[in-house]
Design a protein around this motif. Structure first.
Motif, PDB file in Angstrom:
ATOM      1  N   TYR A 112       0.821  -1.210   0.000  1.00  0.00           N
ATOM      2  CA  TYR A 112       0.000   0.000   0.000  1.00  0.00           C
ATOM      3  C   TYR A 112       0.854   1.260   0.000  1.00  0.00           C
ATOM      4  O   TYR A 112       0.508   2.255  -0.643  1.00  0.00           O
ATOM      5  CB  TYR A 112      -0.919  -0.021   1.227  1.00  0.00           C
ATOM      6  CG  TYR A 112      -1.737   1.234   1.403  1.00  0.00           C
ATOM      7  CD1 TYR A 112      -2.797   1.516   0.551  1.00  0.00           C
ATOM      8  CD2 TYR A 112      -1.447   2.142   2.418  1.00  0.00           C
ATOM      9  CE1 TYR A 112      -3.556   2.663   0.712  1.00  0.00           C
ATOM     10  CE2 TYR A 112      -2.203   3.291   2.587  1.00  0.00           C
ATOM     11  CZ  TYR A 112      -3.248   3.547   1.728  1.00  0.00           C
ATOM     12  OH  TYR A 112      -3.992   4.681   1.884  1.00  0.00           O
ATOM     13  N   LYS A 113       1.989   1.249   0.697  1.00  0.00           N
ATOM     14  CA  LYS A 113       2.846   2.436   0.765  1.00  0.00           C
ATOM     15  C   LYS A 113       3.517   2.727  -0.571  1.00  0.00           C
ATOM     16  O   LYS A 113       3.932   3.861  -0.814  1.00  0.00           O
ATOM     17  CB  LYS A 113       3.899   2.260   1.854  1.00  0.00           C
ATOM     18  CG  LYS A 113       3.323   2.172   3.256  1.00  0.00           C
ATOM     19  CD  LYS A 113       4.413   2.042   4.295  1.00  0.00           C
ATOM     20  CE  LYS A 113       3.823   1.971   5.700  1.00  0.00           C
ATOM     21  NZ  LYS A 113       4.886   1.825   6.739  1.00  0.00           N
ATOM     22  N   ARG A 115       2.091   2.459  -3.539  1.00  0.00           N
ATOM     23  CA  ARG A 115       1.126   2.726  -4.610  1.00  0.00           C
ATOM     24  C   ARG A 115       1.528   4.002  -5.343  1.00  0.00           C
ATOM     25  O   ARG A 115       2.151   4.899  -4.762  1.00  0.00           O
ATOM     26  CB  ARG A 115      -0.285   2.843  -4.046  1.00  0.00           C
ATOM     27  CG  ARG A 115      -0.507   4.055  -3.158  1.00  0.00           C
ATOM     28  CD  ARG A 115      -1.800   3.915  -2.382  1.00  0.00           C
ATOM     29  NE  ARG A 115      -2.185   5.143  -1.715  1.00  0.00           N
ATOM     30  CZ  ARG A 115      -1.679   5.570  -0.589  1.00  0.00           C
ATOM     31  NH1 ARG A 115      -0.752   4.863   0.037  1.00  0.00           N
ATOM     32  NH2 ARG A 115      -2.100   6.715  -0.042  1.00  0.00           N
ATOM     33  N   ARG A 120      -3.210   7.093  -5.654  1.00  0.00           N
ATOM     34  CA  ARG A 120      -3.243   8.228  -4.729  1.00  0.00           C
ATOM     35  C   ARG A 120      -4.164   9.335  -5.250  1.00  0.00           C
ATOM     36  O   ARG A 120      -4.871   9.986  -4.468  1.00  0.00           O
ATOM     37  CB  ARG A 120      -1.835   8.763  -4.518  1.00  0.00           C
ATOM     38  CG  ARG A 120      -0.904   7.793  -3.797  1.00  0.00           C
ATOM     39  CD  ARG A 120       0.520   8.331  -3.692  1.00  0.00           C
ATOM     40  NE  ARG A 120       1.415   7.344  -3.118  1.00  0.00           N
ATOM     41  CZ  ARG A 120       1.661   7.230  -1.813  1.00  0.00           C
ATOM     42  NH1 ARG A 120       1.088   8.052  -0.967  1.00  0.00           N
ATOM     43  NH2 ARG A 120       2.491   6.299  -1.367  1.00  0.00           N
ATOM     44  N   GLN A 123      -7.742   8.297  -4.588  1.00  0.00           N
ATOM     45  CA  GLN A 123      -8.077   8.480  -3.181  1.00  0.00           C
ATOM     46  C   GLN A 123      -8.352   9.951  -2.875  1.00  0.00           C
ATOM     47  O   GLN A 123      -9.338  10.289  -2.194  1.00  0.00           O
ATOM     48  CB  GLN A 123      -6.933   7.960  -2.316  1.00  0.00           C
ATOM     49  CG  GLN A 123      -7.208   8.037  -0.825  1.00  0.00           C
ATOM     50  CD  GLN A 123      -6.034   7.538  -0.002  1.00  0.00           C
ATOM     51  OE1 GLN A 123      -4.904   7.509  -0.462  1.00  0.00           O
ATOM     52  NE2 GLN A 123      -6.300   7.138   1.226  1.00  0.00           N
ATOM     53  N   ASP A 760      -4.789   1.728   9.396  1.00  0.00           N
ATOM     54  CA  ASP A 760      -4.711   2.702   8.307  1.00  0.00           C
ATOM     55  C   ASP A 760      -6.026   2.649   7.550  1.00  0.00           C
ATOM     56  O   ASP A 760      -6.148   1.949   6.549  1.00  0.00           O
ATOM     57  CB  ASP A 760      -3.528   2.386   7.382  1.00  0.00           C
ATOM     58  CG  ASP A 760      -3.245   3.529   6.418  1.00  0.00           C
ATOM     59  OD1 ASP A 760      -3.985   4.532   6.469  1.00  0.00           O
ATOM     60  OD2 ASP A 760      -2.286   3.417   5.626  1.00  0.00           O
ATOM     61  N   SER A 763      -6.464   2.776   3.653  1.00  0.00           N
ATOM     62  CA  SER A 763      -6.007   1.689   2.788  1.00  0.00           C
ATOM     63  C   SER A 763      -7.054   0.604   2.578  1.00  0.00           C
ATOM     64  O   SER A 763      -6.776  -0.387   1.904  1.00  0.00           O
ATOM     65  CB  SER A 763      -4.746   1.051   3.382  1.00  0.00           C
ATOM     66  OG  SER A 763      -5.027   0.413   4.615  1.00  0.00           O
ATOM     67  N   PHE A 766      -8.051   0.234  -1.124  1.00  0.00           N
ATOM     68  CA  PHE A 766      -6.930  -0.294  -1.900  1.00  0.00           C
ATOM     69  C   PHE A 766      -6.753  -1.786  -1.652  1.00  0.00           C
ATOM     70  O   PHE A 766      -6.576  -2.575  -2.593  1.00  0.00           O
ATOM     71  CB  PHE A 766      -5.660   0.472  -1.523  1.00  0.00           C
ATOM     72  CG  PHE A 766      -4.433   0.053  -2.288  1.00  0.00           C
ATOM     73  CD1 PHE A 766      -4.132   0.627  -3.505  1.00  0.00           C
ATOM     74  CD2 PHE A 766      -3.581  -0.924  -1.790  1.00  0.00           C
ATOM     75  CE1 PHE A 766      -3.008   0.242  -4.216  1.00  0.00           C
ATOM     76  CE2 PHE A 766      -2.458  -1.313  -2.483  1.00  0.00           C
ATOM     77  CZ  PHE A 766      -2.168  -0.726  -3.705  1.00  0.00           C
ATOM     78  N   GLN A 767      -6.802  -2.207  -0.395  1.00  0.00           N
ATOM     79  CA  GLN A 767      -6.597  -3.617  -0.069  1.00  0.00           C
ATOM     80  C   GLN A 767      -7.728  -4.484  -0.593  1.00  0.00           C
ATOM     81  O   GLN A 767      -7.489  -5.588  -1.104  1.00  0.00           O
ATOM     82  CB  GLN A 767      -6.462  -3.789   1.461  1.00  0.00           C
ATOM     83  CG  GLN A 767      -5.279  -3.059   2.081  1.00  0.00           C
ATOM     84  CD  GLN A 767      -3.943  -3.624   1.641  1.00  0.00           C
ATOM     85  OE1 GLN A 767      -3.881  -4.675   0.998  1.00  0.00           O
ATOM     86  NE2 GLN A 767      -2.870  -2.936   1.972  1.00  0.00           N
TER      87      GLN A 767
END
Length: 816
Positions: A112-113, A115, A120, A123, A760, A763, A766-767
């Motif tokens: 996730y970090k 991406r 982004r 989001q 978080d 996220s 995203f997950q």
């Protein structure tokens, strides 16, 4: 930043992190914008060598060893923020192959970090949409791939190759568009990420010496945003386009050592990038009237996305190693040319023709009415002071009725007297409707004025359960049953003496033994007397009427001290009834409503399971047809190999008509299999939800029964044992947690996963999108596997594979 630079394309340089950074050749200045390159002279050029050794470039910013978050904050966030205001935006990544363009644009879906800019930006976009509650904003997504000068829709529901050659580029007053490119409405961030990851799985990649997963095509991720005001009834709304362009990397065949198909792809890539650079040079030259956008598909699609009224940002990805200095210089020179392109963003406002026509028609009507009012105020011929005639009043009343029933938008007003007539018509209609409603209510119900004691006494004489203060007895409250306030005549005395034993019995003053308040509902199952005895059904009130349910819960079964009337007493059984018998009685009385809901949910669950079984049988039948078709194809292929291959002019193998039909049938079967499998997964989720409802109803029914059983039959000295402790009322295979409710193993895993994501919360979308993409990949790989042909005879010497635990070939159906 100067005013002249604010009207140009923004350019950022990002270096690829490496342990072999050429500090002696690459000098990054402290201002964070200037980069100097020094190249050593090459002896192979001879004595006369005009090679430029020193280069100096000044950009809008340099991102050296920057993470994904810093790149987004500096380069992409302003672009996304202006998108909702109606400004078009384009983000391009340009550079050598392997320099990190795709990583910058999409990032790594596994982390996730890490991406990229697109996740982004999505989001941030949906966060801004949630904050703008005064606007209705729709986001539509398209994903275009340009591979070897052919356009493909990465989000098309049809197979990938079937879409080839069916799309074309067109232009209209709104700009450039691609005919045949699908647009998908994305209401949430998770839906948008699902579309992004789905398109990423369909991209064409290959491997060469500089990049193990090199993009072999140009990809454009398009966001179309439409914003309409919810507050202002205006026909004007804003639209904007946000394009993320991931260009394929420029390659030098001498370094990549590409051959065959990869070499051909590299030639198409370099050709399209050369045409792109020619367009950039033409745009930067103000003396040029013609820009060659139509030389390639890439430049034609990006015609209204580079400069002009579009806010454009370029990220130049470069290598920091000494071996790649030539390509680094080429990339920075292209970035310098891009900085010369003018960019003056403008708001894209559109006019809804339907709303505009309605607005103009309304303005015309208002102007006509204003003119008529002006004539009236100026004592013109339309002004009349006579009272309205009966016909005029009738016409006005008809207009008012149509206005109330929404058949007419507005009532015509011509003069002042008509205004008074409209108000009078409204008053008459309201009075008529009120009288009709009261008459209908009196036909169905008995209307009682609670403030009139005479009407209350008449209602009590007719048998209506109403108290002296006007409150009803046994009035329903929600899903329970409220007994209301019992009459004072039905209240038992505080002190009574048992005539048989002569013992004095004092009324208990506990909280649970008090008479309930008029607005509160007593505990369920409080049918036990004060001293633990069960009241008699023949107990009567002092007024001579039979005691109702509320009276039985408040009358003490002891012998009354009144000499006029005594109530017989009954002794509670020495042993309480069996739980099974008491449970059946409870379901017919106190737990009747919960039991009804439980039975309905159980029937719905059984219907879902039956549908699941039928759908699974259909899937198994389709699977059998797929196996049979593949066997026929293998047989036809073997026959064709035995007869010898036949080729056409292009060198392609010619197959028979029967084999072509079998391939077509196989494709149809596989498509039906996918559709039925998706329906099966959705039905399985519904079954799990229904099962959860059934378990919750079962648990609530058992819990209410425990309370009722304890209050009715268990004394303080008896050991307390619930139905769950006794082993009743729990479905096998489930566990109950009072904090989370009933759940199976799959729900438990999902709950634990949600708890991990709470660290978080941003996220979560995203997950979830990543897990859905992983499941789709596994499903596609499973469908692409060919079944072994059991009928084909094996050649001598071929080893035989023996499986001790052979997996089932069809879906197993298990219904509890």
């Amino acid at each position: 930043m100067s005013a002249s630079r604010s009207k140009k394309v923004k350019v950022w340089v990002r270096t690829r992190p490496t342990t072999k950074f050429a500090h002696e050749n690459i000098d990054l200045k402290a201002d964070g914008k200037t980069i100097n390159l020094h190249i050593k002279r090459e002896e192979r050029h001879g004595v006369v060598n005009n090679q430029i050794l020193d280069w100096a470039f000044k950009m809008d910013g340099i991102l050296h060893n920057s993470d994904q978050g810093e790149v987004f904050e500096k380069a992409a966030r302003p672009l996304v923020s202006r998108c909702l205001s109606g400004y078009n935006g384009t983000m391009l990544c340009y550079g050598q192959t392997g320099a990190g363009k795709t990583f910058t644009m999409t990032g790594a879906t596994e982390n996730y970090k890490h991406r990229g800019l697109i996740p982004r930006s999505l989001q941030q976009l949906y966060k801004d949409i949630e904050e703008q509650t005064d606007y209705s904003i729709n986001v539509r997504i398209s994903y275009l791939e340009i591979y070897n000068e052919q356009m493909y829709d990465l989000l098309s529901p049809q197979p990938f190759l079937e879409k080839s050659g069916q799309m074309a580029i067109g232009e209209d007053e709104n700009g450039v568009y691609v005919k045949g490119l699908t647009q998908h409405l994305a209401q949430t961030e998770e839906e948008a990420l699902n579309l992004l990851f789905e398109g990423e799985t369909n991209r064409v990649i290959a491997q060469h010496s500089l990049n193990a997963a090199s993009s072999r095509s140009h990809c454009i991720f398009m966001l179309s945003v439409e914003s309409r005001s919810r507050v202002m009834s205006s026909a004007v709304y804003t639209t904007s386009k946000l394009n993320f362009v991931d260009l394929a990397g420029s390659e030098r065949l001498g370094k990549t050592l590409s051959e065959g198909k990869v070499k051909e792809e590299a030639m198409y890539i370099n050709k399209s990038l050369s045409f792109l650079e020619q367009c950039v040079i033409a745009l930067a030259d103000r003396r040029r009237d013609h820009v060659p956008f139509r030389q390639s598909k890439l430049t034609h699609v990006l015609k209204d996305s580079i400069g002009g009224s579009c806010d454009t940002v370029l990220i130049a990805n470069i290598w920091g190693e000494k071996e790649q200095l030539d390509e680094t210089v080429s990339t920075l020179r292209f970035a310098t040319r891009m900085m010369c392109v003018s960019s003056e963003p403008a708001v894209n406002e559109q006019v809804d023709p339907t709303l505009m026509v309605k607005k103009l028609e309304k303005d015309i009507v208002d102007l006509k009415r204003e003119l008529a009012m002006h004539d009236t105020l100026n004592n013109r011929s339309m002004v009349t002071y006579d009272p309205l005639s009966e016909q005029q009043k009738f016409d006005i009343k008809q207009q008012v009725r149509k206005y109330i029933s929404a058949e007419l938008d507005e009532v015509d007003i011509i003069n002042i007297r008509q205004i008074a007539g409209v108000y009078e018509a409204f008053r008459e209609i309201c009075q008529t409707m009120e009288a009709d409603m009261e008459a209908k209510l009196r036909e169905k119900f008995t209307l009682i004025d609670k403030t009139d004691p005479e009407q209350i006494r008449e209602a009590q004489a007719r048998g209506v359960n109403i108290n002296d203060d006007g409150t009803l007895v046994g009035e329903p409250e929600g899903s329970g049953f409220g007994v209301g306030l019992a009459p004072s005549s039905a209240k038992a005395p505080d002190v009574a003496k048992d005539s048989t034993k002569g013992a004095k019995i004092t009324k208990k003053k506990g909280k649970d033994r008090q008479s309930p308040a008029p607005t509160k509902t007593p505990p369920a199952g409080s049918g036990r007397a004060v001293d633990g005895r069960t009241p008699s059904p023949q107990t009567e009130r002092k007024d001579g009427q039979p005691a109702d349910k509320g009276d039985l819960e408040t009358i003490s079964p002891v012998t009354s001290v009144s000499p006029e009337k005594t109530a017989p007493t009954f002794q509670r059984p020495s042993t309480p009834p069996l739980r099974t018998q008491a449970f059946e009685d409870f379901k017919q009385e106190k737990g009747r409503e919960i039991n009804r809901i439980f039975i309905e949910n159980q029937e719905l669950l059984n219907q879902k399971k039956k549908s699941y079984s039928q759908l699974a049988r259909q899937i198994n039948s389709i699977k059998s047809e797929i196996d049979k078709t593949m066997e026929k194809l293998d047989t036809l292929k073997a026959e064709r190999e035995a007869e010898g291959f036949t080729y056409n002019e292009d060198g392609e193998t010619i197959i028979s008509e029967s084999e072509f039909l079998e391939i077509k049938n196989l494709k149809t079967f596989k498509q039906n299999y996918r559709l039925h499998h998706e329906d099966l997964k959705a039905l399985k989720a519904e079954i799990q939800y229904c099962q959860k409802l059934v378990d919750q109803c079962r648990h609530k029914l058992v819990k209410e029964f425990d309370n009722w059983y304890s209050e009715s039959f268990v004394t303080a000295e008896d050991p307390v044992q619930t139905a769950q402790q006794a082993g009743f009322g729990q479905r096998q295979g489930t566990s109950y947690n009072p904090n989370v409710g009933l759940e199976d193993e799959g729900e438990k895993v999902e709950r634990l996963h949600e708890q991990l994501l709470m660290d978080d919360p941003d996220s979560v979308a995203f997950q979830k999108a990543r897990m859905r993409t992983d499941r789709r990949k596994v499903f596609d790989r499973a469908l692409s596997q060919t079944q072994p042909d059991q009928n084909t005879s094996k050649k001598p010497g071929t080893p035989t594979k023996i499986m001790s635990n052979k997996p089932p070939n069809k879906m197993e159906i298990q219904i509890r």
